[in-house]
Every structure is written in structure tokens, then in C-alpha cells.
Scaffold this active site. Structure first.
Site, PDB file in Angstrom:
ATOM      1  N   GLU A  60       0.935  -1.076   0.125  1.00 51.59           N
ATOM      2  CA  GLU A  60       0.004   0.299   0.096  1.00 51.59           C
ATOM      3  C   GLU A  60       0.776   1.240   0.029  1.00 51.59           C
ATOM      4  O   GLU A  60       2.141   1.138   0.560  1.00 51.59           O
ATOM      5  CB  GLU A  60      -0.833  -0.089   1.330  1.00 51.59           C
ATOM      6  CG  GLU A  60      -1.938  -0.933   1.125  1.00 51.59           C
ATOM      7  CD  GLU A  60      -3.142  -0.923   0.066  1.00 51.59           C
ATOM      8  OE1 GLU A  60      -3.450   0.404   0.034  1.00 51.59           O
ATOM      9  OE2 GLU A  60      -3.439  -1.609  -0.697  1.00 51.59           O
ATOM     10  N   ARG A  74      -2.638   1.703  -7.405  1.00 48.72           N
ATOM     11  CA  ARG A  74      -2.827   2.461  -5.984  1.00 48.72           C
ATOM     12  C   ARG A  74      -2.372   3.671  -6.381  1.00 48.72           C
ATOM     13  O   ARG A  74      -2.791   4.877  -5.975  1.00 48.72           O
ATOM     14  CB  ARG A  74      -2.262   1.850  -4.819  1.00 48.72           C
ATOM     15  CG  ARG A  74      -3.124   0.326  -4.457  1.00 48.72           C
ATOM     16  CD  ARG A  74      -4.212   0.534  -4.241  1.00 48.72           C
ATOM     17  NE  ARG A  74      -4.814   0.427  -2.785  1.00 48.72           N
ATOM     18  CZ  ARG A  74      -6.212   0.671  -2.610  1.00 48.72           C
ATOM     19  NH1 ARG A  74      -7.017   0.804  -3.663  1.00 48.72           N
ATOM     20  NH2 ARG A  74      -6.557   0.478  -1.491  1.00 48.72           N
ATOM     21  N   SER A 128       0.809  -3.717 -11.514  1.00 44.66           N
ATOM     22  CA  SER A 128       0.906  -4.255 -10.307  1.00 44.66           C
ATOM     23  C   SER A 128      -0.235  -3.509  -9.408  1.00 44.66           C
ATOM     24  O   SER A 128      -0.343  -2.235  -9.451  1.00 44.66           O
ATOM     25  CB  SER A 128       2.374  -4.356  -9.782  1.00 44.66           C
ATOM     26  OG  SER A 128       2.646  -3.093  -9.401  1.00 44.66           O
ATOM     27  N   HIS A 129      -0.402  -3.899  -8.198  1.00 46.13           N
ATOM     28  CA  HIS A 129      -1.435  -3.532  -7.250  1.00 46.13           C
ATOM     29  C   HIS A 129      -0.712  -2.046  -6.943  1.00 46.13           C
ATOM     30  O   HIS A 129      -1.563  -1.141  -6.828  1.00 46.13           O
ATOM     31  CB  HIS A 129      -1.654  -4.333  -5.976  1.00 46.13           C
ATOM     32  CG  HIS A 129      -2.293  -3.654  -4.982  1.00 46.13           C
ATOM     33  ND1 HIS A 129      -3.664  -3.643  -4.894  1.00 46.13           N
ATOM     34  CD2 HIS A 129      -1.988  -2.991  -3.900  1.00 46.13           C
ATOM     35  CE1 HIS A 129      -4.303  -2.986  -4.013  1.00 46.13           C
ATOM     36  NE2 HIS A 129      -3.165  -2.555  -3.094  1.00 46.13           N
ATOM     37  N   VAL A 130       0.380  -2.003  -6.614  1.00 41.35           N
ATOM     38  CA  VAL A 130       1.055  -0.917  -6.029  1.00 41.35           C
ATOM     39  C   VAL A 130       1.040   0.309  -7.088  1.00 41.35           C
ATOM     40  O   VAL A 130       0.949   1.377  -6.756  1.00 41.35           O
ATOM     41  CB  VAL A 130       2.437  -0.830  -5.295  1.00 41.35           C
ATOM     42  CG1 VAL A 130       3.215  -1.192  -6.655  1.00 41.35           C
ATOM     43  CG2 VAL A 130       2.844   0.308  -4.596  1.00 41.35           C
TER      44      VAL A 130
END
Length: 1471
Positions: free
Chosen positions: A1057, A1080, A1075-1077
Site C-alpha cells: 500500500e 494504487r 501491479s497493485h501498488v
């Protein structure tokens, strides 16, 4: 290795000894100068004649004999217990009982014609320190004579006896003696156990063994000398063509004469002997040459000159030994022909110097050996043959909770410790065969108390003294002695007393000594029991009292963290360190005693040994403390340890990498002779070169007292000093560069106080002799020295001189064909300025050696040390070659890198990733040579993957070694800086550091060629903030920064996060753009970028704490300094984004446990399920949509409230309250508790019915176990509601976690070839006219999860979907693959909320575990097949465009490719 040393070594070890003998005899005035075949080099030692004048029949014959008999003998170092002999030979055997279970057997085999009497002596004993003290008896005399033919390692004892070491073979100690002298009638001997200091005798006297008497049937006739010479030659061949001393030559010659006389006595005529010895059918080619040579009258010095001329005309080739003999004979024939034409010897001598003698020899241009070619031709090999898949897992120590059964000694020790009121400063347990001796020293109330205890059964007497200077024997004062003690001249004797009582279950003999006088520093002693003196491995016991110089063994610090270590073993090492400090002999013997325990503890146990040895090697531990040890004893102890390491290498292949590291750290050692030469050879050097005083005498004393690896450096410093024309500053420079200061020289027990002060007339002799001495030192101390490693494998022989023992090392049999030539090539080119060809030679040698190492054979340790040395030489060669790469082309740098990657793959376990990197570099080189425009882009991906491989290896070393380094370092008081950099220094010692430097050199070249720039901007948001440097983004993801912060994070995995208050994240790591980061960061309007230039990133890091302004573009980040006022202005001009207001609506159970895709509604499932159902029938037919069912909202809560799960529900309520109170450790407990849920029968039946009706396989059809796997996967999806990342993310946006509901989407898994994620608007640039996608091999979890490396990335314009453009090739080392299975995907009501990206926070869990596979891109059609790549990427782009058209907005799409078909598994709005 210097040129002089290298050439000297070559001529001693690799060129034929016959050639060396010629070299020793050449008249330099009669040969052209330079490095010729038969002329010695300036610094090569002159070899004296090895054949005595007894062989002379005439000059010609004896010179020929010398040529042929100068070869080395291949002799096994292992005596044979069973002798191969004539069946008719009678063997006399006799057995003796020595002591306990120790038995002696002596076998005597009589001689046959031309052989020796053989005596085999076998002792059944566990001891490995037995020595035969012996001599021979002639006639009726009782005095011992010392035969010249002796077993290997024999030494003369006071000129009165021989001492020969037994060789251990299992439970037996074996020794073979051969007696050739027919006048020897008997042998007499005693057996001595050095470790026990114990003599074994025959009823108090010597063992006497009679030898068979050889009948003398010698007639009174003479034998022609030429026949005696031939017979002597045949005997020499039968005996292994060994090098003889002049005295041995005389004996052999006379023995040959006796052989022929015995033949004549049996009736053979001289003519028959002549026919037999000269017959072609019965003799070797070399013997024919001997006979023919005996008829020549040409002086040998002329033959050598002519042979040298022939060699030069042939192009100076490297001849085999057979070819050298042939060439010598051809030269003789040419001169003999001149003689027969009428020329006199003097005329020939004059003409030969003018080059007028005709010679017929062709230049051998087409037969160049490795030694003469500019570079070798490497064999073509499948690199996958290098594959090693051993992946040892650290073994957690099994520390039993059951009470340990204590021995009698341990019980006594505990009883003493429980009653002590002062610190324990020494505690040591010694082995006394199968018994023990405990010595414990305490300091209560300012006094010294010594406690001794033993479990020996017979009465024990302590023979002891006290020392005011370490090691001295002084009689104890009467105030210290007990009443029953006996005072002697310099010692005292005190009896041990039995120690037992009614409440004690142990019986020991013990003794307490109290010393009031604190001027005593120690206590030497020995024990007397049962009439035998008991010592410490042949030396006196010595106990130190000085608390400052020994380890305090008080109660251990229980706060030390021993996690990830073999704690029990490390504690034992720390306890034994004070004993180990005495000398290298003690340390190596202790390490040997601990090897079994270390091996049983697995990789962590071996790591403990490595860390301990490494602290020793880096001088963090004391090497020697007031203890005089012979070099032979050190080398034997070292050899014992290495033998044990070798045994583990054979039996435990999965530990080979760490065992190689231990061997490299410890060094070679030796079987005694080499170690003894350290002590003897320095005396010879002093005597020969007239340098007996000053620094050389001090060094000599140090070497006698305790040799160490420092001596290698001292010797090298002296050599460099001499080479510099006696410049003393060079001496100190060499010492200091290798860590030896003046203070260290003074710290030795035998200090070196003076500087060398040689005369110029001593230079040549000292340079020669110290060069030879360096080999002896390195043979013992250097584990990675190439010269000594080659010598030990190829074999060499150094004759003894005076009292100095000789050394004979045989060549290892069965080496690969041509290997010796290959090694010769390496040594000849070892100092070449251009190193590429040398690197090829080194790697070819390692490749050739590999099969022998992986299929262990005899002398494995010598092969391993050679491989370690070759590996080390690669590293130093690469470092030396940096200059060569200064302006090198990318192709040359890439080729260098491929060689170093190959070297690393040859050195490590679990090397599959490195092999794939090597194949990648080979493909990149091929692309470059073939003019492929994408070569630099692909090479950049291979470079990134190689860096990841190095980082992974460094991390594995850190996890394995650093905990042990920290724990043992704390116990031993090692300098903290040495502890902190322990693993780093271990890595630097290998070729990984060289590889990293090469990658750093190539990276900017590739980026420039591929137009990549220094940055990849993932989220192009302008930012102003204070710089904060962190190691991992993961470590700060839950932190809140009060000021705007620019985070520079060394590691970003992809699933983290973004912490509150962070306005930018900069990293050298390579998270995927999707990717998730990354998602975000874009959603949170946070600047996120990867920096490829370490210099730029270093400049930003240097501004830590300062205010920076970041202004990114699509491919660059511009940064500048700001002040506080500018920050206030910039903040005022921007709207401060408030925390998004997001609310959740609680969902209710619909009454159904399972539903089909046709029943998906917003009240039943989340957007993920609804979107996939919406796609069915609406996308083009070539876009496949998997069948789906779901467990809707409310099922989890209903299952939890079911009567089956009442206990689980109550437990969860308690844990939730704990979580609400701020105890976040409850999150893990909650997840584990959810996994305890049981499935109601109705849920099972409904899910089964829906899945079967939809055409999906039902797991339960394969058995109850398969259903349990599916049920566990469902529970893991529900439990992911409480994973840390999701929980803290919802807290940030103030979502009510209790309102979060979780549906479970059930789909059949497609066993994909590739997985992809599409963003239909380019996320980096915001360009809606192009599609951006990433592709990985296997399943998509490596793309969206925390898997290192980059995916293949490409863009495609929407108006030209058939022309995808690759932006970057993949560097992910791992792909995930799975059997046909079911996946359970999270689908919460907290995903895809407006203003909040909850996608990816929760887990999707397959029913079966994915298999991690190391992927090879060099054979991947997506990389190597341009048309296949274009087709697949175009299809992915067209699927994305179609789905975007269907929804009318930018989409975030996941899918897979199987057999060229596209499957879409989910889509959501792109955030």
C-alpha cells in the site's frame, strides 16, 4: 601469480621431468638465449643428476639411462593390506594382542626374482595417530640400520630409528614395508600412539620379525654392463619409473646385476640373456632405444644442443614425454650419421654452433597444443547439463523438552556450578579415548580454584606445575599442595579422589586446587593412570587463569537472538573457543570433532562451522596463544577436517555449495610431509643463502612455533621486496595491502621485529628458493591458489635435502583427455593483459572437471580445490580485465558477462535461474550479430533478470549465514563491524561481485541503445515533499507521514500500500506497471517511478530530509531543490484532496448457498462476477469466457452462525473485540479461526448441483479429500477479508469493515500458456488512443502478485490493432503452472467503489497449489518467433478493444492464452 613463479612452476610440474634433467645440464654458452625447450629459465632451479656413476658402462649409455630413468613414479599413497604376489610365494603371518580390543597382525611375503620382501603391518584400532618406530637388522648384529626404501611420510628419529605413520582404513591402521637389501635378516619395531602418548611393546621389548633368507646362488661369472643397464631399466619401469637418489640408483643397479646372476645360476647363458633382453617381442620401444643408444659415441651435451635446434625448427611445440624421447634420439642419430661420414667430435662441435649440421624436421603448424595457440576452441555443450536443483531447506533445531540424561562428568559439572559464588573463566572437556576429563577454573573471592574430574576407572595421578610465564613448568608452592601431594623438582604429583555420595548417581575421580597467589597465569599438567601417561593429543594439557585472554563462560546472555541458527552447535563452539585459540591444530581438530553434529543439524549446522572458520580466516579470532605446534601437526589437523568435509560432500550433495565455501576458507592442509617441509625448508633456505639472522631467523622461529596463512603474505612480501631491487617500502606495501601491519608482526608469539636486509648477491638464490617455498606454504594454507591446486592434481615431486623431507604427490588418475594441456594453457596465459581468451580457458577447464567432481572419486578434495582455484581465478581475471572493457563494444561486454554467469552457475547449487540467464545472454548476442533491432531491449531484460538472480542469491546467503554470524559474533566478542558485513564480504569473495560490476557497466549502454532513458514513470504526478530513504516500502506501508514525503524505497515488490502522507515513491526496483501498488499510486495521485540509473538515485538519496520538487514526464523525472516558502505557496495553489467519502451497504443472505451466472445480481454478488456474466454472448466468438458459479453475499455469515460452528463464532467475536481495541496481531488469529469452519450439508449439495448443471467438474467426484481441498480454498477467500493490506486500506478511507461482504466466484482454471492484464487507456501517459498490456508465462498471479521482475509489456494503437509495439521483454524468473483445477475468486462489495480501488485487496485461491517453474525465455516462441508474437499480442489488444467498446469506458481486463486462444476471466472499470 607472478611470471617468474608461474614459469618456474610450469617447468617443475607440467613439463616432462626428463626435459628438466636436460635443462640442468645445458651449457648456456652453447645455446641461444631465451626460453627454449632444453634451456633452463634464469630463475629455475638447476636439477642435479639423479643417476649415480655406478650405472656407467660408457658415457653414452649412462646418459641415455639418465634420460629414461628420470620420470616420476605414479605411486598410490595407500598401502595395500592384501599383497598381490606369486601364488607359490609362502606368506608368514603372526598375530599379537596389544591392549583391550587392539590387535596387531604382521604378514611377511618372501621376495621373488627382482622384487623385495614385503612386510604388512595391520593394527585394529580406532586411533588415527599410530606410528611405527622401527629399524632393520643385518647379520648377527643387534644395531638397527635404516633402509633407504621407506613408506611415504617416514622420518628419521635421532639417526637411530625410522618413524613411519600408519594409514587409517576403516577400523584398521595399515603400513607396508618393502625390504630390498638381501642382507637384512629381520625387522624390529615398537608402535607408538601419538594422541595417547602410549607405547605398545612385546612383553616389554621390541617386536622382532624375521625375513625369509634369499638363497645366494650367484656364480663366479661376470655379466656384460649393457645387459645390467637394460635390466636396471626394466626394474625401474616395474617400480613405477620413480626418481631415485644416487644411493638408490646404486642399489637398483646392483640388484639388477644380482637378478641376472641368479638367472645364470639357474642355467641361462649370457647369449640367451642377450636375446631375451633385446628381443623386440619382449621389450618396450623405449628399451630398444636404450639399447640402440648404448652404441653411440656422441657426447650428450651435443645431443641436447641438436635436439634444441630441432625443437626450434619445429616451431617450439610442446612435446609429450614420448615425443621428447623420440626427438632426443633423432638428434643423436643425426650426429651419429655425421660421425660415420668421417667427422670428428670436435668438428661436429664446431659445425653445430654454426648451424651446419643437417636436420630434417617439419614445422608443426597444424599440431599446435593449447600452450601455443592464442585461444582455445571451446567444446559445444548443452548448458542445461550444468543444472543443479539441490535446494536445501534450513533445518530447525529439534530441541527436546524432555530432560537430558546427564553423564557422570556432566552431573559433577552441574554440582560444582550450582555451588560456585564467583565467575567461571575456563571450562573444557577433553577426550581420553572413550573417557573424559573436565577442567573448570573459577575465580571466587579473588582466588583461583581449579576443578578436575574424570570418569577413568583406574586410579589417576595429576602430574602438574604452575606457570608465571605461559607454558613454563614451576613447582607449586607448598601452601597450594594437599597433604598427600608429592613435591618434585619442577612439578608436583597429587592423587585424584573418588567423588560420590548416597545422594549422587554418578561416580567420578576429582580434584580441587586452590591458588591464592594471583601471579600465576596457568597450570600445565599430564595424567598418569594404569601405568600410562595421558596427554592432550600428544602435548601437555595447559589451563589458563587469565580472565582477559579467555572467554568468560558465565551464564550465557539469554537475550541473544538465535533464531535461524544451530544454537546448540554455536554454543558448543563458543564454549570450546578458548581451547581453539591455542593453535590452528587445536581449532581444526575441534572443528573435525564437531563435523558430525554439524552435518546432522543440516545446512544451519554447516553454516555454523563456516561462520566460525571465516571469523578465524579474517583474523577476528586468536590464531595462537603460547602454544608451540609443529607445521606437520597443523597440516595433519587441517587435512583431517578437509577429509571430513570431503566425505559430507560425497554423501550430502544438497550441501555442496556451503561445503565448497568451508574448504575455500580452511585451506588444503596436507598428509604431513608438506606440512613438515614448512618447518624444514626455511632452514635450508637460510643455510643455502647465508641469511641466518635478523628478520629471517625471527620468521623461522615463528614458522617453527605456529605457521599460519600470514606466512603466505610474508613470503610474497619478501619476493616482491627482492624483485624491486630491495626496496623496503615494497615489502611493507605488500604486507599492508594484505592486512598485516607492523603491530601484527609484533603480536606473534615469536615476534618479527626486524625488516629484511638482504645483499644483492643473495637475490637470485632467494628469489628461486622463496618461490619454491611459496608453493609449500600455499599447499597447506591456500584453498584457492591455482598454482598449488594444479600441482596437487597433476603431481609433483620435491626431493629432500639434508634433513628436509621429500614430497611426492602423484597425478590424479582418470583426468579428462587433454586436461593437462588445457591447464598448461591457462598457466601460460595467466597474466595476459587481454583476458578474454584466458577466461575461456578457465571455464573450459571447469567444464571438463565438472563430471569428475559430480561423480566423486578418490582424491576428490584435490579436484575440488582445483575447481575452487579456477573459480577464484575467474574473479581476479575479470577484475583485471576491467581496463580491457574501457571502450569495449556492447557485444564484448555481453560476452564477458555470459562467461561470468557460466562461472557462477558452475559454483552454486540451485542454479536453474542462472542457466536461464546464461541462455538469455547467448540469445541476446545472437540477436545482436544477426542485426535484430530488439537486441538491446531483450538484453536489458536479461540484465534485469541477472540482477534479480544475484539479489536472490545474496538474500539466501544472508538468511543462511547472517543469523549465525550475529549470534556467534556476540558470543565470541567479534568486532561489530565485522559482524555487520559478514555476509556482504562472503558475497564479495565470489564472482557474483564481479558480475554485478559488469552489469552496471553494460546497463547505461543498453538503455541508451534501446532509448529507454533513466526512468520508467508509472504514475506521472507532479509532487513536492521531503525525501525519506527506506529499505522496503512494505515496512512503512501502514505508517502516516505528517509532512508530504517523497519515499526512496530500495525494495518494492508490487503488493504494498502507499502510506498516508507519501506524495511520491521512487525505487530502483521493477514492479509491473499494472501491479497493485502501481494501480494504487495512480488512483491516489501519487508520483511513482523506477530509476535505472544508480547515480541519479544516489543523488536524490543524498538529499534525505530536504525538500524536493519532482516533475515527471512520460519517460523522465526532473527534480529540483525547494525551500519551505515555496512549499507553502505550492500547497496553497492546489486543492487539498480530502479523504474520499466511501460507504458500504451491508448485504443480506438470499437463502441460497450457490447460484449460477444467470442469477448474478448486485444484491447477490460483486462487480467481478456480474461483469464476467455480462460478457457472455456479447464479445466476439473467438474471445472465450469461462463458465462461472458463485457463493453469494451472506453465505459466510450464515455458515458462521450455523450450529456446527458455534465454538468458532464465539472465538471470532473475542478476536474481533481484540482487533477493535487496536491489537492488530488478532488479524492472523482471525484468519486461522475462519479456517476452522465446517460446511453445512445444504451448502455442499447446492454448490454441487450448480456446478454440475453448469458443466463444471465437481471436486467431490474425485473423493472426499478433493472436496476438503475445495472447502479450504473457499474459507481462505473469506478469511482474506482480514488480511493486513485490505484491513488497513479500508481503515484509511473509513469504511465500516463489518459491512464488507464477500461473495466467492467459482471458475474452472485454464492451465494457461500465458496470462495478461490489459488497460485500454495507457496508464503511464493517459493516452486513450492506445492500449497498454502486460504478459507473463503461466498464470497471472506472477503479474498481479509480489513476484519480482517485469512482464513483457506492449502498446497497440486502437486504429492499428495488428501492429503491437513491444516496450520491454520479460525478466520474471518464475512462472506459475497448475493442473486442471477450480479457482475460488474473491468478489466483495468493497471492490470497484467510486473513488476507491478495492480490487486486488482480497485473495483468489486455487483448489490446488500452483507449481513455481523457472522459465526459459530463450526458447519461448513469444520471444523468438516474431510472427507468433505479433499474432498473440494483436489478439490480446483486439480483445481489449472489443470489451472497451462493449462497456463504453476504459477497462482493466485479466485473461489468459491457451493454445493460441484468448480467454477473459474478469473485467472492471479502469481506475
Amino acid at each position: 601469480m607472478s611470471n617468474s613463479l608461474g614459469n618456474n612452476f610450469l617447468h617443475q610440474s607440467l613439463l616432462s621431468p626428463t626435459v628438466l634433467e636436460h635443462q640442468g645440464r645445458i651449457n648456456s654458452s652453447s645455446c641461444a638465449g631465451g626460453n627454449t625447450l632444453f634451456q633452463p629459465q634464469a630463475n629455475s632451479p638447476t636439477h642435479k643428476s639423479r643417476i649415480s656413476t655406478a650405472f656407467r658402462g660408457n658415457r653414452l649409455r649412462i646418459q641415455k639411462n639418465k634420460l629414461l630413468m628420470g620420470k616420476q613414479r605414479a605411486v598410490s599413497r595407500w598401502p595395500q593390506a592384501v599383497l598381490a604376489a606369486d601364488a607359490s610365494a609362502e606368506v608368514h603371518a603372526e598375530k599379537f594382542h596389544l591392549d583391550g580390543n587392539i590387535e596387531l597382525q604382521v604378514d611377511v611375503r618372501p621376495p621373488t626374482s627382482g622384487s623385495a620382501s614385503q612386510v604388512n603391518i595391520v593394527v585394529t584400532s580406532s586411533s588415527d595417530s599410530l606410528i611405527l618406530h622401527w629399524g632393520a637388522i643385518k647379520g648377527q648384529k643387534d644395531n638397527w640400520i635404516l633402509p633407504q626404501r621407506r613408506p611415504v611420510g617416514s622420518m628419521v628419529y635421532k639417526n637411530k630409528a625410522l618413524r613411519s605413520p600408519f594409514v587409517k582404513s576403516g577400523s584398521k591402521a595399515i603400513l607396508r614395508i618393502e625390504i630390498e637389501d638381501p642382507e637384512v635378516r629381520a625387522l624390529e619395531f615398537l608402535i607408538f600412539d601419538e594422541a595417547q602418548n602410549k607405547w605398545y611393546k612385546k612383553t616389554g621389548g621390541n617386536f622382532h620379525v624375521k625375513l625369509p633368507v634369499r638363497e645366494s646362488r650367484t656364480p663366479n661369472v661376470s655379466v656384460p654392463e649393457d645387459l645390467v643397464q637394460i635390466q636396471a631399466y626394466l626394474r625401474w619401469e616395474r617400480n613405477g619409473k620413480q626418481n631415485y637418489t644416487p644411493k638408490q640408483e646404486q642399489e637398483e643397479y646392483e640388484a639388477a646385476r644380482m637378478d641376472l646372476l641368479e638367472e645364470i645360476a639357474r642355467g641361462t647363458s649370457i647369449q640367451d640373456l642377450q636375446t631375451k633382453l633385446t628381443s623386440k617381442d619382449d621389450t618396450s620401444e623405449s628399451k630398444e632405444k636404450l639399447v640402440s643408444g648404448s652404441k653411440s659415441n656422441i657426447p650428450d651435451d651435443l645431443v641436447k644442443v641438436q635436439a634444441n635446434i630441432r625443437w626450434e625448427k619445429a616451431g617450439k611445440p610442446t612435446y609429450s614425454r614420448e615425443e621428447q624421447l623420440k626427438q632426443f634420439e633423432e638428434a643423436r642419430k643425426e650426429l651419429q650419421f655425421e660421425l660415420e661420414k668421417g667427422s670428428s667430435v670436435d668438428e661436429i662441435r664446431k659445425r653445430i654452433t654454426k648451424g651446419e649440421i643437417e636436420t630434417k624436421v617439419a614445422k608443426q603448424a597444424g599440431k599446435k597444443s593449447y600452450s601455443t595457440v592464442e585461444r582455445i576452441q571451446r567444446k559445444k555443450r548443452d548448458v542445461m547439463q550444468l543444472l543443479s536443483r539441490f535446494t536445501p531447506s534450513p533445518v530447525e533445531e529439534n530441541i527436546s523438552s524432555e530432560p537430558q540424561v546427564l553423564s557422570a562428568i556432566q552431573q559433577y559439572e552441574r554440582a560444582i556450578e550450582d555451588h560456585l559464588d564467583g565467575p567461571i573463566v575456563k571450562k573444557q572437556t577433553y577426550k581420553l579415548a572413550d573417557k573424559k576429563l573436565l577442567v573448570l577454573v573459577a575465580k571466587p573471592s579473588g582466588r583461583t580454584k581449579v576443578y578436575l574430574a574424570t570418569d577413568l576407572l583406574e586410579p589417576v595421578v595429576l602430574h602438574w606445575a604452575l606457570s608465571k610465564r605461559p607454558g613454563e613448568w614451576a613447582a607449586p608452592p607448598s601452601t597450594v599442595l594437599s597433604p598427600d601431594s608429592v613435591s618434585l623438582d619442577n612439578a608436583a604429583e597429587t592423587k585424584f579422589a573418588a567423588s560420590s555420595s548416597d545422594d549422587q548417581s554418578y561416580k567420578v575421580q576429582s580434584l580441587e586446587i586452590t591458588i591464592e597467589d594471583d601471579s600465576f597465569v596457568g597450570m600445565p599438567f599430564v595424567l598418569l593412570s594404569g601405568g600410562n601417561w595421558l596427554k592432550n593429543n600428544g602435548s601437555d594439557f595447559y589451563v589458563e587463569f587469565n580472565t582477559e585472554s579467555v572467554l568468560a563462560v558465565q551464564k550465557k546472555d539469554t537475550t541473544l537472538d538465535a533464531k535461524g541458527t544451530s544454537k546448540v552447535l554455536l554454543d558448543k563452539i563458543a564454549e570450546l573457543e578458548s581451547e581453539a585459540q591455542k593453535s590452528f591444530m587445536h581449532r581444526f581438530n575441534i572443528a573435525s570433532d564437531l563435523m558430525e553434529q554439524a552435518t546432522n543439524a543440516g545446512e544451519l549446522g554447516l553454516a555454523a562451522i563456516l561462520v566460525w572458520m571465516r571469523y578465524m580466516a579474517t583474523r577476528q579470532l586468536i590464531w595462537n596463544k603460547n602454544y608451540n605446534v609443529k607445521p606437520r601437526e597443523i597440516s595433519q589437523a587441517q587435512d583431517r577436517l578437509i577429509d571430513l568435509v570431503q566425505d559430507v560432500y560425497r554423501s550430502h550433495p544438497r550441501y555442496r555449495e556451503i561445503l565448497r565455501m568451508i574448504m575455500s576458507t580452511v585451506g588444503r592442509g596436507g598428509d604431513g610431509d608438506v606440512g613438515q617441509r614448512i618447518r624444514d625448508e626455511i632452514l635450508v633456505i637460510q643455510r643455502k643463502n647465508d641469511c641466518k639472522g635478523g628478520m629471517m631467523e625471527e620468521w623461522h622461529q615463528k614458522l617453527h612455533n605456529n605457521t599460519s596463512p600470514d606466512d603466505v603474505v610474508i613470503c610474497q612480501s619478501l619476493i616482491e621486496y627482492i624483485k624491486s631491487d630491495l626496496d623496503i617500502s615494497i615489502y611493507w606495501k605488500t604486507l599492508n595491502e594484505n592486512g598485516i601491519t607492523k603491530e601484527r608482526l609484533l603480536s606473534y608469539d615469536r615476534a618479527i621485529r626486524n625488516e629484511p636486509n638482504f645483499r644483492r648477491d643473495q637475490k637470485d638464490g632467494l628469489l628461486r628458493d622463496l618461490g619454491n617455498y611459496m608453493r609449500t606454504l600455499k599447499a597447506v594454507h591456500s584453498g584457492a591458489d591455482l598454482e598449488s591446486a594444479v600441482a596437487n592434481c597433476m603431481g609433483y615431486k620435491d626431493a629432500g635435502e639434508g634433513f628436509m623431507v621429500g614430497v611426492h604427490i602423484n597425478q590424479i588418475p582418470g583426468l579428462p583427455s587433454g586436461f593437462q594441456e588445457l591447464i598448461r594453457y591457462v598457466l601460460l596465459h595467466i597474466e595476459d593483459k587481454n583476458v578474454e581468451a584466458l577466461l575461456e580457458g578457465l571455464l573450459e577447464a571447469r567444464q571438463e572437471l565438472r563430471p569428475s567432481i559430480n561423480q566423486p572419486k578418490d582424491r576428490l578434495k584435490d579436484l575440488l580445490f582445483l575447481d575452487i582455484a579456477l573459480d577464484s581465478t575467474v574473479r581476479t581475471t575479470v577484475e583485471r580485465g576491467y581496463e580491457e572493457l574501457g571502450n569495449a563494444s556492447p557485444e564484448k561486454i555481453m560476452y564477458f558477462i555470459s562467461l561470468v554467469v557460466e562461472n557462477l552457475a558452475l559454483s552454486v547449487d540451485s542454479n536453474e535461474d542462472l542457466i536461464c540467464c546464461l541462455k538469455g545472454w547467448n540469445l541476446a548476442l545472437s540477436m545482436l550479430k544477426n542485426g535484430n533491432d530488439h537486441w538491446a531491449l531483450f538484453a536489458k531484460s536479461v540484465l534485469d533478470r541477472t540482477r534479480l538472480a544475484l539479489a536472490s542469491k545474496a538474500e539466501s546467503y544472508h538468511q543462511l549465514l547472517q543469523p549465525s554470524a550475529e549470534y556467534l559474533g556476540a558470543l565470541l566478542g567479534v568486532d561489530q563491524w565485522a559482524v555487520n558485513i559478514f555476509t556482504e564480504e562472503m558475497i564479495r569473495a565470489g564472482s557474483a561481485a564481479s558480475l554485478s560490476s559488469l552489469l552496471n557497466r553494460l546497463d547505461p549502454v543498453l538503455r541508451q541503445t534501446a532509448h529507454l532513458g533513466s526512468w520508467q514513470v508509472i504514475s506521472p504526478v507532479e509532487a513536492i515533499g521531503y525525501v525519506v530513504v527506506v529499505d522496503e516500502l512494505l515496512s512503512v506501508q501502514n505508517k502516516s507521514y505528517s509532512k508530504p514525503t517523497i519515499l526512496v524505497a530500495k525494495s518494492v515488490k508490487g503488493e504494498e500500500e502507499i502510506p498516508d502522507g507519501a506524495v511520491a515513491v521512487l525505487t530502483p526496483d521493477m514492479p509491473d506497471v499494472l501491479s497493485h501498488v502501481s494501480v494504487r499510486a495512480r488512483n491516489s495521485k501519487v508520483c511513482f517511478a523506477t530509476c535505472f540509473d544508480y547515480n541519479i538515485l544516489g543523488e536524490i538519496q543524498a538529499n534525505e530530509g530536504k525538500l524536493l520538487h519532482l516533475k515527471p514526464t512520460s519517460a523522465d523525472v526532473i527534480y529540483s531543490m525547494m525551500n519551505e516558502d515555496e512549499l507553502a505557496t505550492a500547497t496553497d495553489s492546489k486543492e487539498v484532496s480530502a479523504v474520499p467519502s466511501v460507504t458500504l451497504v451491508s448485504k443480506q443472505f438470499s437463502g441460497r448457498y450457490a447460484i449460477s451466472s444467470e442469477e448474478f445480481t448486485s444484491e447477490m454478488v460483486g462487480a467481478k462476477s456480474r461483469n464476467i456474466a455480462h460478457l457472455k454472448g456479447k464479445v466476439p466468438s473467438w474471445v472465450n469466457i469461462p463458465t462461472s458459479v458463485a457463493l453469494p453475499f451472506g453465505v459466510f455469515e450464515t455458515v458462521l452462525s450455523h450450529d456446527l460452528n458455534q465454538v468458532v463464532e464465539e472465538k471470532l467475536q473475542i478476536l474481533k473485540r481484540k482487533l477493535d481495541e487496536g491489537d492488530f496481531s488478532a488479524l492472523g488469529e482471525i484468519r486461522n479461526t475462519v479456517l476452522e469452519l465446517s460446511a453445512p450439508a445444504q451448502l455442499v449439495n447446492e454448490l454441487k448441483e450448480k456446478m454440475q448443471r453448469s458443466g463444471m467438474p465437481w471436486p467431490g467426484d474425485e473423493g472426499s479429500q478433493r472436496w476438503e481441498q475445495a472447502w479450504t480454498a473457499i474459507k481462505k477467500v473469506w478469511a482474506s477479508k482480514w488480511n493486513e493490506r485490505a484491513y488497513f486500506s479500508t481503515r484509511k478511507v473509513r469504511l465500516d469493515h463489518d459491512y464488507l461482504c464477500m461473495a466467492v466466484l467459482v471458475q474452472e482454471i485454464i492451465n494457461a500458456d500465458y496470462a495478461f492484464v490489459i488497460h485500454t487507456t495507457n496508464p503511464s501517459s493517459g493516452d486513450s488512443s492506445e492500449i497498454y498490456a502486460e504478459v507473463v508465462m503461466g498464470l497471472g498471479e506472477t503479474l498481479v502478485g509480489a513476484y519480482p521482475g517485469r512482464a513483457l509489456s506492449f502498446i497497440c494503437k486502437k486504429n492499428d490493432l495488428n501492429a503491437p509495439q513491444v516496450l520491454g521483454y520479460p525478466s520474471k524468473p518464475v512462472g506459475l503452472f497448475i493442473r486442471p483445477s477450480i479457482i475460488f475468486r474473491s468478489d466483495s462489495n468493497g471492490e470497484d467503489l467510486e473513488g476507491y480501488a478495492g480490487a486486488g485487496l482480497y485473495d483468489s485461491v486455487p483448489m490446488d497449489e500452483e507449481e513455481e517453474v523457472i522459465v526459459d525465455y530463450s526458447s519461448d516462441p513469444l520471444i523468438v518467433d516474431g510472427e507468433f508474437c505479433r499474432s498473440i499480442l494483436s489478439s490480446i489488444a483486439r480483445a481489449g478493444s472489443a470489451i472497451e467498446d462493449l462497456y463504453g469506458s476504459a477497462q482493466d481486463i485479466e485473461g489468459v492464452v491457451k493454445d493460441g486462444k484468448i480467454y477473459v476471466v474478469q473485467t472492471r472499470p479502469q481506475m
